[in-house]
Design a protein around this motif. Structure first.
Motif, short mmCIF file in Angstrom:
data_model
loop_
_atom_site.label_atom_id
_atom_site.label_comp_id
_atom_site.label_asym_id
_atom_site.label_seq_id
_atom_site.Cartn_x
_atom_site.Cartn_y
_atom_site.Cartn_z
N GLU A 160 10.36 2.32 -1.21
CA GLU A 160 9.76 1.01 -0.97
C GLU A 160 8.48 1.22 -0.17
O GLU A 160 8.41 2.13 0.67
N PHE A 161 7.48 0.37 -0.44
CA PHE A 161 6.17 0.58 0.14
C PHE A 161 5.58 -0.72 0.66
O PHE A 161 5.93 -1.81 0.21
N GLY A 162 4.65 -0.57 1.60
CA GLY A 162 3.92 -1.70 2.14
C GLY A 162 2.49 -1.29 2.41
O GLY A 162 2.19 -0.11 2.60
N ILE A 163 1.60 -2.27 2.40
CA ILE A 163 0.19 -2.01 2.68
C ILE A 163 -0.26 -2.94 3.79
O ILE A 163 0.13 -4.11 3.83
N LYS A 164 -1.01 -2.39 4.73
CA LYS A 164 -1.50 -3.20 5.84
C LYS A 164 -2.82 -2.65 6.35
O LYS A 164 -3.17 -1.50 6.09
N VAL A 165 -3.52 -3.49 7.09
CA VAL A 165 -4.77 -3.08 7.73
C VAL A 165 -4.40 -2.46 9.07
O VAL A 165 -3.58 -3.01 9.81
N SER A 166 -4.99 -1.32 9.36
CA SER A 166 -4.73 -0.63 10.62
C SER A 166 -4.98 -1.55 11.79
O SER A 166 -5.97 -2.27 11.84
N GLY A 167 -4.06 -1.54 12.74
CA GLY A 167 -4.19 -2.36 13.93
C GLY A 167 -3.60 -3.74 13.80
O GLY A 167 -3.45 -4.44 14.79
N GLU A 168 -3.27 -4.16 12.59
CA GLU A 168 -2.63 -5.46 12.38
C GLU A 168 -1.12 -5.27 12.30
O GLU A 168 -0.64 -4.23 11.85
N GLN A 169 -0.40 -6.26 12.73
CA GLN A 169 1.06 -6.16 12.76
C GLN A 169 1.70 -6.40 11.40
O GLN A 169 2.64 -5.72 11.01
N ASP A 170 1.19 -7.38 10.66
CA ASP A 170 1.85 -7.80 9.41
C ASP A 170 1.34 -7.04 8.20
O ASP A 170 0.16 -6.73 8.09
N PHE A 171 2.27 -6.78 7.28
CA PHE A 171 1.92 -6.17 6.01
C PHE A 171 1.27 -7.21 5.11
O PHE A 171 1.66 -8.38 5.12
N LYS A 172 0.31 -6.78 4.32
CA LYS A 172 -0.38 -7.67 3.38
C LYS A 172 0.43 -7.83 2.09
O LYS A 172 0.42 -8.89 1.47
N ALA A 173 1.10 -6.77 1.67
CA ALA A 173 1.95 -6.80 0.47
C ALA A 173 3.02 -5.74 0.63
O ALA A 173 2.84 -4.74 1.34
N TYR A 191 -9.40 -8.69 -0.89
CA TYR A 191 -8.50 -7.77 -1.60
C TYR A 191 -7.44 -8.55 -2.35
O TYR A 191 -6.97 -9.58 -1.88
N ASP A 192 -7.05 -8.04 -3.50
CA ASP A 192 -5.84 -8.49 -4.17
C ASP A 192 -4.77 -7.51 -3.70
O ASP A 192 -4.59 -6.43 -4.27
N LEU A 240 -1.71 -2.40 -3.74
CA LEU A 240 -0.50 -1.63 -3.42
C LEU A 240 0.09 -1.01 -4.68
O LEU A 240 0.43 0.18 -4.70
N ASP A 241 0.21 -1.79 -5.76
CA ASP A 241 0.75 -1.25 -7.02
C ASP A 241 -0.08 -0.05 -7.50
O ASP A 241 0.47 0.98 -7.90
N HIS A 242 -1.39 -0.21 -7.45
CA HIS A 242 -2.29 0.85 -7.92
C HIS A 242 -2.17 2.10 -7.04
O HIS A 242 -2.14 3.23 -7.54
N TRP A 243 -2.09 1.90 -5.75
CA TRP A 243 -2.01 3.03 -4.81
C TRP A 243 -0.71 3.81 -5.02
O TRP A 243 -0.70 5.04 -5.07
N VAL A 244 0.41 3.09 -5.15
CA VAL A 244 1.70 3.76 -5.38
C VAL A 244 1.67 4.52 -6.71
O VAL A 244 2.13 5.66 -6.79
N TYR A 245 1.10 3.89 -7.75
CA TYR A 245 1.03 4.57 -9.04
C TYR A 245 0.15 5.82 -8.95
O TYR A 245 0.51 6.88 -9.47
N SER A 247 6.17 -3.33 -8.58
CA SER A 247 5.68 -4.70 -8.70
C SER A 247 5.67 -5.31 -7.32
O SER A 247 6.70 -5.73 -6.80
N SER A 248 4.51 -5.34 -6.71
CA SER A 248 4.37 -5.80 -5.34
C SER A 248 4.16 -7.30 -5.26
O SER A 248 3.68 -7.93 -6.19
N ILE A 249 4.53 -7.84 -4.11
CA ILE A 249 4.30 -9.25 -3.81
C ILE A 249 3.75 -9.35 -2.40
O ILE A 249 3.86 -8.40 -1.63
N THR A 250 3.16 -10.48 -2.10
CA THR A 250 2.65 -10.64 -0.75
C THR A 250 3.82 -10.76 0.22
O THR A 250 4.94 -11.11 -0.17
N ARG A 251 3.56 -10.49 1.46
CA ARG A 251 4.60 -10.58 2.48
C ARG A 251 5.14 -12.01 2.55
O ARG A 251 6.34 -12.22 2.72
N GLN A 252 4.27 -13.01 2.39
CA GLN A 252 4.71 -14.42 2.43
C GLN A 252 5.64 -14.72 1.26
O GLN A 252 6.65 -15.41 1.43
N ALA A 253 5.34 -14.20 0.08
CA ALA A 253 6.20 -14.41 -1.08
C ALA A 253 7.55 -13.73 -0.86
O ALA A 253 8.59 -14.26 -1.23
#
Length: 93
Positions: free
Chosen positions: A19-32, A56-57, A62-67, A75-81
């Motif tokens: 399982e994977f997540g993507i976030k901006v350095s220094g921010e607490q929440d994951f973007k997807a 960013y989409d 995230l999907d592209h990076w993992v691939y 199949s990634s989704i936003t953290r809110q979703a």
């Protein structure tokens, strides 16, 4: 945001790298994230890249990076979703 790491996007993974997540350095929440469960724990950063641009989409990135890194389709989704899906699962009989 932390000055030394400003402008970096981080790819995080759970211990098994399933399982994977993507976030901006220094921010607490994951973007997807790749999991529909918000309780998933991402233990470590497995890759990072310079943040380029303002928009960013996040699920696509995230999907592209993992691939690219693992040759695995996700199949990634936003953290809110993910939070909404998790709430719906808890509410299901």
């Amino acid at each position: 945001m932390n000055r030394c790491c400003a402008g970096m996007v981080e790819l995080w993974a759970n211990e098994q790298e399933t399982e994977f997540g993507i976030k901006v350095s220094g921010e607490q929440d994951f973007k997807a994230i790749t999991s529909r469960h918000t309780g998933i724990m991402f233990e470590r950063i497995v890759d990072s890249s310079a943040l380029q641009g303002e928009s960013y989409d996040w699920p696509y990135a995230l999907d592209h990076w993992v691939y690219s890194r693992y040759s695995r389709e996700v199949s990634s989704i936003t953290r809110q979703a993910a939070a909404m899906c998790h709430t719906e699962l808890l509410a299901s009989p």
